[in-house]
Design an enzyme around this catalytic site. Sequence first.
Site, PDB file in Angstrom:
ATOM      1  N   ARG A 161       0.680  -1.517   0.380  1.00 12.73           N
ATOM      2  CA  ARG A 161       0.291  -0.105  -0.163  1.00 12.73           C
ATOM      3  C   ARG A 161       1.215   1.357   0.325  1.00 12.73           C
ATOM      4  O   ARG A 161       0.447   2.023   1.148  1.00 12.73           O
ATOM      5  CB  ARG A 161      -0.828   0.289   1.553  1.00 12.73           C
ATOM      6  CG  ARG A 161      -2.351  -1.045   1.416  1.00 12.73           C
ATOM      7  CD  ARG A 161      -2.995  -0.972  -0.037  1.00 12.73           C
ATOM      8  NE  ARG A 161      -4.096  -2.130   0.230  1.00 12.73           N
ATOM      9  CZ  ARG A 161      -4.243  -2.755  -0.286  1.00 12.73           C
ATOM     10  NH1 ARG A 161      -2.876  -4.045  -1.001  1.00 12.73           N
ATOM     11  NH2 ARG A 161      -4.747  -4.028  -0.396  1.00 12.73           N
ATOM     12  N   SER A 232     -10.866  -0.602   2.659  1.00 13.08           N
ATOM     13  CA  SER A 232     -10.344  -0.985   4.092  1.00 13.08           C
ATOM     14  C   SER A 232      -9.776   0.106   4.514  1.00 13.08           C
ATOM     15  O   SER A 232      -9.164   1.082   4.214  1.00 13.08           O
ATOM     16  CB  SER A 232      -8.693  -1.429   3.929  1.00 13.08           C
ATOM     17  OG  SER A 232      -8.863  -2.656   3.452  1.00 13.08           O
ATOM     18  N   GLU A 328      -5.318   3.565   5.810  1.00 13.06           N
ATOM     19  CA  GLU A 328      -5.153   3.150   4.832  1.00 13.06           C
ATOM     20  C   GLU A 328      -6.028   4.316   3.852  1.00 13.06           C
ATOM     21  O   GLU A 328      -4.893   5.377   2.947  1.00 13.06           O
ATOM     22  CB  GLU A 328      -5.573   2.164   3.922  1.00 13.06           C
ATOM     23  CG  GLU A 328      -5.568   1.629   2.182  1.00 13.06           C
ATOM     24  CD  GLU A 328      -5.732   0.802   2.047  1.00 13.06           C
ATOM     25  OE1 GLU A 328      -5.607  -0.103   2.506  1.00 13.06           O
ATOM     26  OE2 GLU A 328      -6.688   0.492   1.471  1.00 13.06           O
TER      27      GLU A 328
HETATM   28  P1  FAD Z   1      -8.601   8.365  -5.396  1.00 13.39           P
HETATM   29  O1  FAD Z   1     -10.222   7.879  -4.255  1.00 13.39           O
HETATM   30  O2  FAD Z   1      -9.953   9.685  -6.278  1.00 13.39           O
HETATM   31  O3  FAD Z   1      -7.701   9.598  -5.014  1.00 13.39           O
HETATM   32  C1  FAD Z   1      -7.236   8.425  -4.031  1.00 13.39           C
HETATM   33  C2  FAD Z   1      -5.440   9.362  -3.707  1.00 13.39           C
HETATM   34  O4  FAD Z   1      -4.929   9.637  -5.028  1.00 13.39           O
HETATM   35  C3  FAD Z   1      -6.120  11.137  -3.895  1.00 13.39           C
HETATM   36  O5  FAD Z   1      -4.831  11.318  -2.734  1.00 13.39           O
HETATM   37  C4  FAD Z   1      -5.305  11.481  -4.792  1.00 13.39           C
HETATM   38  O6  FAD Z   1      -6.065  13.066  -5.006  1.00 13.39           O
HETATM   39  C5  FAD Z   1      -4.551  10.905  -5.407  1.00 13.39           C
HETATM   40  N1  FAD Z   1      -4.525  10.864  -7.141  1.00 13.39           N
HETATM   41  C6  FAD Z   1      -5.255  10.460  -7.451  1.00 13.39           C
HETATM   42  N2  FAD Z   1      -5.108  10.515  -8.909  1.00 13.39           N
HETATM   43  C7  FAD Z   1      -4.465  10.383  -9.177  1.00 13.39           C
HETATM   44  C8  FAD Z   1      -3.279  10.775 -10.073  1.00 13.39           C
HETATM   45  N3  FAD Z   1      -3.453  10.740 -11.384  1.00 13.39           N
HETATM   46  N4  FAD Z   1      -1.957  11.297 -10.235  1.00 13.39           N
HETATM   47  C9  FAD Z   1      -1.585  11.985  -8.907  1.00 13.39           C
HETATM   48  N5  FAD Z   1      -2.076  11.393  -8.162  1.00 13.39           N
HETATM   49  C10 FAD Z   1      -3.518  10.922  -8.405  1.00 13.39           C
HETATM   50  N6  FAD Z   1      -7.441  -0.747  -2.949  1.00 13.39           N
HETATM   51  C11 FAD Z   1      -6.635  -1.900  -2.725  1.00 13.39           C
HETATM   52  O7  FAD Z   1      -5.719  -1.721  -3.175  1.00 13.39           O
HETATM   53  N7  FAD Z   1      -7.092  -3.225  -2.598  1.00 13.39           N
HETATM   54  C12 FAD Z   1      -8.557  -3.074  -2.663  1.00 13.39           C
HETATM   55  O8  FAD Z   1      -9.087  -4.643  -2.610  1.00 13.39           O
HETATM   56  C13 FAD Z   1      -9.720  -2.337  -2.801  1.00 13.39           C
HETATM   57  N8  FAD Z   1     -10.748  -2.358  -2.604  1.00 13.39           N
HETATM   58  C14 FAD Z   1     -11.416  -1.580  -2.230  1.00 13.39           C
HETATM   59  C15 FAD Z   1     -13.206  -2.246  -1.864  1.00 13.39           C
HETATM   60  C16 FAD Z   1     -14.010  -1.107  -1.835  1.00 13.39           C
HETATM   61  C17 FAD Z   1     -15.644  -1.203  -1.993  1.00 13.39           C
HETATM   62  C18 FAD Z   1     -13.188   0.350  -2.076  1.00 13.39           C
HETATM   63  C19 FAD Z   1     -14.178   1.709  -2.087  1.00 13.39           C
HETATM   64  C20 FAD Z   1     -11.920   0.903  -2.453  1.00 13.39           C
HETATM   65  C21 FAD Z   1     -11.353   0.040  -2.337  1.00 13.39           C
HETATM   66  N9  FAD Z   1      -9.832  -0.324  -2.224  1.00 13.39           N
HETATM   67  C22 FAD Z   1      -9.193  -1.241  -2.270  1.00 13.39           C
HETATM   68  C23 FAD Z   1      -9.229   1.204  -2.534  1.00 13.39           C
HETATM   69  C24 FAD Z   1      -9.445   2.248  -3.704  1.00 13.39           C
HETATM   70  O9  FAD Z   1      -9.990   1.357  -5.092  1.00 13.39           O
HETATM   71  C25 FAD Z   1      -7.598   2.308  -4.169  1.00 13.39           C
HETATM   72  O10 FAD Z   1      -6.933   2.714  -3.476  1.00 13.39           O
HETATM   73  C26 FAD Z   1      -8.171   2.697  -5.364  1.00 13.39           C
HETATM   74  O11 FAD Z   1      -6.910   2.963  -6.447  1.00 13.39           O
HETATM   75  C27 FAD Z   1      -8.452   4.668  -5.455  1.00 13.39           C
HETATM   76  O12 FAD Z   1      -8.336   4.942  -6.425  1.00 13.39           O
HETATM   77  P2  FAD Z   1      -9.591   6.256  -6.863  1.00 13.39           P
HETATM   78  O13 FAD Z   1      -9.771   6.976  -8.114  1.00 13.39           O
HETATM   79  O14 FAD Z   1     -10.846   6.432  -6.098  1.00 13.39           O
HETATM   80  O15 FAD Z   1      -8.455   7.407  -6.375  1.00 13.39           O
HETATM   81  N1  EPU Z   2     -10.643 -10.837   8.984  1.00 22.00           N
HETATM   82  C1  EPU Z   2     -11.789 -11.399  10.721  1.00 22.00           C
HETATM   83  N2  EPU Z   2     -13.025 -10.981  10.897  1.00 22.00           N
HETATM   84  C2  EPU Z   2     -12.456  -9.439  10.198  1.00 22.00           C
HETATM   85  C3  EPU Z   2     -11.953  -9.488   8.580  1.00 22.00           C
HETATM   86  C4  EPU Z   2     -11.382 -10.309   8.527  1.00 22.00           C
HETATM   87  O1  EPU Z   2     -11.109 -12.034  11.384  1.00 22.00           O
HETATM   88  O2  EPU Z   2     -13.885  -8.873  10.106  1.00 22.00           O
HETATM   89  C5  EPU Z   2      -9.859 -12.274   9.250  1.00 22.00           C
HETATM   90  C6  EPU Z   2      -9.690 -13.141   8.264  1.00 22.00           C
HETATM   91  O3  EPU Z   2     -10.633 -13.916   8.614  1.00 22.00           O
HETATM   92  C7  EPU Z   2      -8.253 -12.977   7.713  1.00 22.00           C
HETATM   93  C8  EPU Z   2      -7.903 -11.789   7.204  1.00 22.00           C
HETATM   94  O4  EPU Z   2      -8.589 -11.521   8.872  1.00 22.00           O
HETATM   95  O5  EPU Z   2      -8.302 -14.108   8.617  1.00 22.00           O
HETATM   96  C9  EPU Z   2      -8.007 -11.176   6.464  1.00 22.00           C
HETATM   97  O6  EPU Z   2      -8.756 -11.005   5.553  1.00 22.00           O
HETATM   98  P1  EPU Z   2      -9.048 -10.815   4.800  1.00 22.00           P
HETATM   99  O7  EPU Z   2      -8.196 -11.645   3.773  1.00 22.00           O
HETATM  100  O8  EPU Z   2     -10.349 -10.738   4.309  1.00 22.00           O
HETATM  101  O9  EPU Z   2      -8.090  -9.581   3.849  1.00 22.00           O
HETATM  102  P2  EPU Z   2      -7.949  -8.150   4.418  1.00 22.00           P
HETATM  103  O10 EPU Z   2      -6.543  -8.094   5.389  1.00 22.00           O
HETATM  104  O11 EPU Z   2      -9.036  -7.803   5.537  1.00 22.00           O
HETATM  105  C10 EPU Z   2      -6.868  -7.486   2.358  1.00 22.00           C
HETATM  106  C11 EPU Z   2      -6.434  -6.203   1.812  1.00 22.00           C
HETATM  107  C12 EPU Z   2      -7.902  -5.658   1.408  1.00 22.00           C
HETATM  108  C13 EPU Z   2      -8.055  -6.619   0.044  1.00 22.00           C
HETATM  109  C14 EPU Z   2      -8.096  -8.147   0.834  1.00 22.00           C
HETATM  110  C15 EPU Z   2      -7.997  -9.727  -0.363  1.00 22.00           C
HETATM  111  C16 EPU Z   2      -5.717  -4.753   3.265  1.00 22.00           C
HETATM  112  C17 EPU Z   2      -5.608  -3.298   3.951  1.00 22.00           C
HETATM  113  N3  EPU Z   2      -6.396  -4.944   2.641  1.00 22.00           N
HETATM  114  O12 EPU Z   2      -8.015  -6.672   3.388  1.00 22.00           O
HETATM  115  O13 EPU Z   2      -7.801  -4.361   0.319  1.00 22.00           O
HETATM  116  O14 EPU Z   2      -8.798  -6.787  -1.109  1.00 22.00           O
HETATM  117  O15 EPU Z   2      -6.750  -7.813   1.997  1.00 22.00           O
HETATM  118  O16 EPU Z   2      -6.347  -9.613  -0.692  1.00 22.00           O
HETATM  119  O17 EPU Z   2      -4.570  -4.300   2.725  1.00 22.00           O
HETATM  120  C18 EPU Z   2      -8.112  -2.180   0.888  1.00 22.00           C
HETATM  121  O18 EPU Z   2      -7.218  -1.979   0.365  1.00 22.00           O
HETATM  122  O19 EPU Z   2      -9.319  -0.956   0.498  1.00 22.00           O
HETATM  123  C19 EPU Z   2      -9.013  -3.314  -0.021  1.00 22.00           C
HETATM  124  C20 EPU Z   2      -9.548  -4.075   0.172  1.00 22.00           C
END
Ligand code: FAD
Ligand code: EPU
Length: 343
Positions: A161, A232, A328
């Site tokens: 991240r 997250s 995050e």
């Molecule tokens: P924004 O939220 O609009 O911007 C984020 C930051 O980047 C801001 O500081 C902005 O100023 C800056 N920025 C945006 N675009 C640019 C650019 N082109 N150049 C320079 N700076 C810029 N993240 C994960 O890593 N893994 C996941 O599994 C994951 N799951 C998610 C699930 C949900 C339901 C949600 C809501 C979010 C999740 N995220 C996850 C977080 C998010 O999707 C990522 O961080 C994504 O990359 C953000 O993109 P955005 O376009 O919305 O950025």
């Molecule tokens: N867990 C719990 N309780 C909860 C949630 C999780 O016990 O309420 C336990 C799960 O059972 C598992 C462990 O925590 O043993 C990890 O959970 P999970 O696999 O769901 O992943 P996470 O660590 O909660 C991370 C990323 C996600 C990404 C998933 C899948 C971060 C901060 N988050 O979540 O990214 O989608 O792994 O790879 O690293 C995001 O960054 O926004 C995001 C959604």
Amino acid sequence: MKILPQTSLKSFHTFGLDVQAEKIIQADTVQDFIQIWEGYSKEPKLLVGEGSNLLFCENFEGIIILNRLKGIGLNETDSAWHLEVAGGENWHDLVCWTLDNGMHGLENLALIPGLTGSAPIQNIGAYGVEFKDRCEYVDVLMLETGEVRRFSCDECEFGYRDSVFKRQLKEGTIIVSVGLILPKSGLSNLEYGPLAQLKKNPHLTPKDVFDKVCEIRREKLPDPLQMGNAGSFFKNPIVSQLTAKTLKEKYPKMPCYEISETEVKLAAGWLIEAAGLKGRVFGGAAVHEKQALVLVNKNLATALDVISLARIVVETVQGQFNVQLEHEVRFIDKNKETRLASL
Ligand code: FAD
Ligand code: EPU
């Protein structure tokens, strides 16, 4: 370039909070970005993709610039597909486009909200794959000089991240496109727990992996259109081997992932749940019932509700486990980025 008639940010970030900006401008070309930066040199400015990693802590007293650069270029060689994708392309649509056109390698990263240009910033990752694993280069507009500079994958200094775009290249830069390399020989990564069962299928296709990833995500993660959230809310904390060992002795069920000889990643979701916070409500904000790592806008939450709940989570986890959670989600105050600890 287009100056939008509205100033509400509600539909421009996934938490769905009722906050305002002074102006919202859409940038469609690299030249637009340069013009906006020159034309509004004194005003606070924030670049926004889809706002899926943002928490607006109050009204933004400045200009929101929406990245809407479009276009996908493809260069195929014998061994790989090389893509050049404009920063304003939606990430999930890109994943679907690659699969629809017979390319694989992005299927584990399905359904991550946001734009392609935002993906390198926190090195998006899920289900055993991170952006860095498919990144060839990132093209960056340097606002000071107006030139577009290419950064190799190594130069982006990707980590968990994390990247150079959160540190040295945080100010005065805009990611305008990314170069991806998808090796034709690459196999889907099935190491993440729930994906491992797919190994049994001798005819497994990348689309099957994509479908499974989407199924798992839909089950656990709230859809921002139904319930506002930013994924997250906290990062999984990285602690020393000694800290992890001490905690594991006390909490044998606690998940631990060894990431180096000295460091262990803990699951913040587990810590939050074990601290009894799953479902905890503060005003209109709540700790999600199905995934404790996600804070949600359950019922017309205000920014203060989310901030207060985040503070309760940090303090409770600190009190019970002596582990410090870092958010995050990027916190934005009236004119710049801030942190929970500074509010
Ligand atoms: P924004 O939220 O609009 O911007 C984020 C930051 O980047 C801001 O500081 C902005 O100023 C800056 N920025 C945006 N675009 C640019 C650019 N082109 N150049 C320079 N700076 C810029 N993240 C994960 O890593 N893994 C996941 O599994 C994951 N799951 C998610 C699930 C949900 C339901 C949600 C809501 C979010 C999740 N995220 C996850 C977080 C998010 O999707 C990522 O961080 C994504 O990359 C953000 O993109 P955005 O376009 O919305 O950025
Ligand atoms: N867990 C719990 N309780 C909860 C949630 C999780 O016990 O309420 C336990 C799960 O059972 C598992 C462990 O925590 O043993 C990890 O959970 P999970 O696999 O769901 O992943 P996470 O660590 O909660 C991370 C990323 C996600 C990404 C998933 C899948 C971060 C901060 N988050 O979540 O990214 O989608 O792994 O790879 O690293 C995001 O960054 O926004 C995001 C959604």
